[in-house]
Motif scaffolding. Sequence first.
Motif, PDB file in Angstrom:
ATOM      1  N   TRP A  28       0.824  -1.219   0.000  1.00 37.09           N
ATOM      2  CA  TRP A  28       0.000   0.000   0.000  1.00 37.09           C
ATOM      3  C   TRP A  28       0.856   1.266   0.000  1.00 37.09           C
ATOM      4  O   TRP A  28       0.354   2.343  -0.338  1.00 37.09           O
ATOM      5  CB  TRP A  28      -0.957  -0.024   1.206  1.00 37.09           C
ATOM      6  CG  TRP A  28      -0.278   0.099   2.544  1.00 37.09           C
ATOM      7  CD1 TRP A  28       0.275  -0.893   3.285  1.00 37.09           C
ATOM      8  CD2 TRP A  28      -0.076   1.315   3.283  1.00 37.09           C
ATOM      9  NE1 TRP A  28       0.809  -0.400   4.435  1.00 37.09           N
ATOM     10  CE2 TRP A  28       0.605   0.957   4.477  1.00 37.09           C
ATOM     11  CE3 TRP A  28      -0.402   2.669   3.073  1.00 37.09           C
ATOM     12  CZ2 TRP A  28       0.974   1.897   5.439  1.00 37.09           C
ATOM     13  CZ3 TRP A  28      -0.040   3.603   4.033  1.00 37.09           C
ATOM     14  CH2 TRP A  28       0.636   3.204   5.205  1.00 37.09           C
ATOM     15  N   ARG A  29       2.153   1.136   0.341  1.00 38.06           N
ATOM     16  CA  ARG A  29       3.038   2.309   0.358  1.00 38.06           C
ATOM     17  C   ARG A  29       3.766   2.485  -0.968  1.00 38.06           C
ATOM     18  O   ARG A  29       4.444   3.499  -1.170  1.00 38.06           O
ATOM     19  CB  ARG A  29       4.101   2.146   1.465  1.00 38.06           C
ATOM     20  CG  ARG A  29       3.546   2.018   2.849  1.00 38.06           C
ATOM     21  CD  ARG A  29       4.685   1.858   3.856  1.00 38.06           C
ATOM     22  NE  ARG A  29       5.517   3.056   3.906  1.00 38.06           N
ATOM     23  CZ  ARG A  29       6.666   3.136   4.567  1.00 38.06           C
ATOM     24  NH1 ARG A  29       7.127   2.077   5.221  1.00 38.06           N
ATOM     25  NH2 ARG A  29       7.360   4.252   4.573  1.00 38.06           N
ATOM     26  N   PRO A  35      -3.707   4.283  -1.592  1.00 37.14           N
ATOM     27  CA  PRO A  35      -4.252   3.956  -0.263  1.00 37.14           C
ATOM     28  C   PRO A  35      -5.473   4.796   0.096  1.00 37.14           C
ATOM     29  O   PRO A  35      -6.284   4.376   0.917  1.00 37.14           O
ATOM     30  CB  PRO A  35      -3.077   4.228   0.689  1.00 37.14           C
ATOM     31  CG  PRO A  35      -2.109   5.061  -0.078  1.00 37.14           C
ATOM     32  CD  PRO A  35      -2.297   4.722  -1.524  1.00 37.14           C
ATOM     33  N   TYR A  73       0.648  -0.723  10.861  1.00 40.83           N
ATOM     34  CA  TYR A  73       1.528  -0.516   9.707  1.00 40.83           C
ATOM     35  C   TYR A  73       1.097  -1.265   8.445  1.00 40.83           C
ATOM     36  O   TYR A  73       1.812  -1.261   7.458  1.00 40.83           O
ATOM     37  CB  TYR A  73       2.963  -0.924  10.072  1.00 40.83           C
ATOM     38  CG  TYR A  73       3.520  -0.128  11.221  1.00 40.83           C
ATOM     39  CD1 TYR A  73       3.726   1.246  11.095  1.00 40.83           C
ATOM     40  CD2 TYR A  73       3.823  -0.736  12.433  1.00 40.83           C
ATOM     41  CE1 TYR A  73       4.227   1.991  12.155  1.00 40.83           C
ATOM     42  CE2 TYR A  73       4.329  -0.002  13.491  1.00 40.83           C
ATOM     43  CZ  TYR A  73       4.520   1.365  13.353  1.00 40.83           C
ATOM     44  OH  TYR A  73       5.008   2.098  14.393  1.00 40.83           O
ATOM     45  N   ALA A  74      -0.017  -1.957   8.497  1.00 40.65           N
ATOM     46  CA  ALA A  74      -0.424  -2.729   7.303  1.00 40.65           C
ATOM     47  C   ALA A  74      -1.929  -2.627   7.106  1.00 40.65           C
ATOM     48  O   ALA A  74      -2.681  -2.439   8.063  1.00 40.65           O
ATOM     49  CB  ALA A  74      -0.001  -4.190   7.443  1.00 40.65           C
ATOM     50  N   SER A  75      -2.345  -2.774   5.852  1.00 42.42           N
ATOM     51  CA  SER A  75      -3.757  -2.572   5.511  1.00 42.42           C
ATOM     52  C   SER A  75      -4.552  -3.832   5.830  1.00 42.42           C
ATOM     53  O   SER A  75      -5.124  -4.461   4.957  1.00 42.42           O
ATOM     54  CB  SER A  75      -3.880  -2.208   4.031  1.00 42.42           C
ATOM     55  OG  SER A  75      -3.350  -3.230   3.210  1.00 42.42           O
ATOM     56  N   GLN A 299       8.319  -2.569   7.757  1.00 48.16           N
ATOM     57  CA  GLN A 299       8.714  -2.121   9.091  1.00 48.16           C
ATOM     58  C   GLN A 299       9.005  -3.381   9.918  1.00 48.16           C
ATOM     59  O   GLN A 299       8.087  -4.110  10.270  1.00 48.16           O
ATOM     60  CB  GLN A 299       7.596  -1.306   9.708  1.00 48.16           C
ATOM     61  CG  GLN A 299       6.939  -0.369   8.677  1.00 48.16           C
ATOM     62  CD  GLN A 299       6.707   1.032   9.185  1.00 48.16           C
ATOM     63  OE1 GLN A 299       7.362   1.487  10.136  1.00 48.16           O
ATOM     64  NE2 GLN A 299       5.800   1.732   8.560  1.00 48.16           N
TER      65      GLN A 299
ATOM     66  N   GLY B 183       4.343   5.463   6.579  1.00 49.29           N
ATOM     67  CA  GLY B 183       4.065   4.035   6.794  1.00 49.29           C
ATOM     68  C   GLY B 183       3.015   3.781   7.847  1.00 49.29           C
ATOM     69  O   GLY B 183       2.744   2.627   8.183  1.00 49.29           O
ATOM     70  N   PHE B 185      -0.485   3.130   8.827  1.00 50.55           N
ATOM     71  CA  PHE B 185      -1.727   2.792   8.149  1.00 50.55           C
ATOM     72  C   PHE B 185      -2.936   3.203   8.970  1.00 50.55           C
ATOM     73  O   PHE B 185      -3.875   3.804   8.459  1.00 50.55           O
ATOM     74  CB  PHE B 185      -1.796   1.300   7.829  1.00 50.55           C
ATOM     75  CG  PHE B 185      -3.008   0.966   7.007  1.00 50.55           C
ATOM     76  CD1 PHE B 185      -3.042   1.284   5.659  1.00 50.55           C
ATOM     77  CD2 PHE B 185      -4.124   0.390   7.587  1.00 50.55           C
ATOM     78  CE1 PHE B 185      -4.175   1.025   4.893  1.00 50.55           C
ATOM     79  CE2 PHE B 185      -5.258   0.126   6.829  1.00 50.55           C
ATOM     80  CZ  PHE B 185      -5.283   0.450   5.478  1.00 50.55           C
TER      81      PHE B 185
END
Lengths: 453, 453
Positions: A28-29, A35, A73-75, A299, B183, B185
């Motif tokens: 997503w980055r 995003p 840090y994640a979708s 990360q 970063g 989310f």
Amino acid sequence: MAHPQTRPGRQLVLNLFIYPGGHHEAGWRYPGSSPERLLDISYYQDLARSAEAAKLDAVFFADGPAQVDNIRYASRFRLEPLTWLSAIAAATTRIGLIGTASTTYYEPYNLARLYASLDHLSGGRAGWNIVTTAVPQASGNFGLAETPSHAERYARAAEFVDVVTKLWDSWEDDALVADAASGLFADDTKIHPIEHVGRHFRVKGALNTPRSPQGRPVYVQAGSSDDGRSFAARYAEAIFTAHQTVDSAKAFYADIKRQAESLGRSPDHVKILPGISPYIGSTEAEAQRLYEELNDLIQPAYSIAQLKQITGIDFTGHPLNAEVPLDAFKDAGPAKQVASRFQLVVDIVKREKPTLRQVIDRLAGARGHYVAVGTPERIADEIQLWFENKAADGFNIMPPWFRGGFDLFASEVVPILRRRGLFRHDYTGRTLREHYGLPRPESVYATEARATA
Amino acid sequence: MAHPQTRPGRQLVLNLFIYPGGHHEAGWRYPGSSPERLLDISYYQDLARSAEAAKLDAVFFADGPAQVDNIRYASRFRLEPLTWLSAIAAATTRIGLIGTASTTYYEPYNLARLYASLDHLSGGRAGWNIVTTAVPQASGNFGLAETPSHAERYARAAEFVDVVTKLWDSWEDDALVADAASGLFADDTKIHPIEHVGRHFRVKGALNTPRSPQGRPVYVQAGSSDDGRSFAARYAEAIFTAHQTVDSAKAFYADIKRQAESLGRSPDHVKILPGISPYIGSTEAEAQRLYEELNDLIQPAYSIAQLKQITGIDFTGHPLNAEVPLDAFKDAGPAKQVASRFQLVVDIVKREKPTLRQVIDRLAGARGHYVAVGTPERIADEIQLWFENKAADGFNIMPPWFRGGFDLFASEVVPILRRRGLFRHDYTGRTLREHYGLPRPESVYATEARATA
């Protein structure tokens, strides 16, 4: 216009596995990702239209009824598959629509209605990915103190599939008459209460909607444990699976086909579909750079937390560039984890003696699925190798990021597969069953009626 | 182009209540109906587009998780509302989308996901008609020996609404960050496990999807019993109700608004919406003829079975043209029936001393809702009378048949309402809350955070 013929016999299956933000955990980055559009239905409708333009078999959504950890840090949120696919159905005409739903946390009557409806409104394009939901956070959302055991979940799943199958069959195909002149709306002798009484469910039926275009949605399954395999061999018409090597996939393929055959099923009616996450570059070096660029966006604190979820082991403090000791796994076990994912990590560590960083990168790529890095020709070679060696009947394509990761596959790899006679030039059918070459099942009640006639 | 102003203050609400085959029980047989398209999504998408072109507030689907009796002569199957509305959302841009779902037969976590998703994919147009499902056939589809009592169903409904409200609020509006550069989310300090522990449910949360455009779907309710009224006064933002006379509707209206106000709510934020089934002709005689034509399509055996379902009394053998004796009801009671529908029949018999044929015709028209027969002016007069006398804030339009019954209303009645300054010329908002003039609720967790700051 004359096309080179697709080879007779086996037909390669290609699904697009849609995962918000992409299958690489930092996808997503990646530049070109959107995003800000992750909750915008038109974004997914556009994507599905592109997959349809490439003549793919289906789009697919995973699911789990819980917010998992590590969302920082994640979708890692979820799009509800049934509603989302219904809106995608309205924007497409041919592509199959496979949604995941849990037999552990749904009531069969409610779920049967949702899929029958999706099959109706899409003109016969629905598939159901049957899962038993191992994620430990789910039980607490449904009043349970803990996740039911693996065996218990699979026992419930088997009965669940029996119940919904009967519900989907409960209106025979010709029960709906709707004849305005005579006033006969439905032939109620062809609508059958199912009167199911079992260990997990008591369901009287009938379903409250006529039988759907495919009769039943396509049954998809994704378990790789022993329970999962025997369940899949009995019920599944397509199996999503994760393999790191062609040999592992070949063994799985042979096992499932043999089990299905021993149950009296045609092995052609169980499609084996591993995941593949393609990192495509115009040269090998460019593809490798792409892979590294995505891994550079990871990360590590997040990834170590993810690894702990899969293995139960906390690698916090272990140097990123030091080898992961196999010893670390000897007292651990898949107690609360998905057994097959745990084993997959152990196998990687055993086979490759990787550093912690390498394990993290591997899992970040596609959560344990096969990561293919290379030119379009090399990706196509890999697909052909697995397909021709009976390691796969096709693949779930897991783009590292959207949309670019998919657009590259569609524009660069699919044409090669087509030139090699492996993949269709256009749809020949309208339903997902037709795309997959699966028969349309007759209602069990129609069969009974004939037997007693 | 200058339009006559809509009057300041109250705004008439108009929903289209979509019922497969039409609200008259023989509507599916009426010339111009399309019984062959009752499972064709494009038929409903076209209908919703027409309702949107007429600037109606919403389309609405009823529901119940069971196949009811008497399907032989009437289109009494169900379209699953969440999937169906998701596909309709994709074909429209403004009109609200209200679906019914049962608190007795759904799990709150699953239902919260479905409605949050519908709200996301429609850009904030979702409404939830909260029902407790009295239909006796449903319990057997969910493993229950019998339907839970009225009191028990409402106790569960109240807790259910509390749970899903917390789930919809569990991501604060700004929890989703999705900042590719940093970063980050999601701000996980703004995602709240709900940790609900109650008599009916234990739900940890959080929901696994960001908060939706409206925050929560619009809460709609349809109970008219004492339990239903106090539930509605507490939770509902719109109430669907059935009244045969303006006086009965005025009493209901005053009662609900007073109860809502005594609970500290603004009475303007509870819209009272009776059903109205319009039979429209260019003269009174033509409208009457239309009504009779539809009634002539009724099959009396079917209607007597329906009457038995409502009242518990079997009128088989009673001459169609003989008066229904009030005595017949004295030993009957709403044991297994919907209490408000039972009472409605008793009231008609008491007030009008009708023949069996007349009772049947009345119920066939719109299952006990108000049947208005007349010219467009007369229908508009009636709507205006109810609206201005605080018997209604608007109406659920229940066309006797589709599409003609709705097209007549849209082309003939709506323009009159518009000329009289009662109904909008165009949408001024994008969400269903905006159409209804309802506030967007803030997350309870955001409020808490401010209180403790």
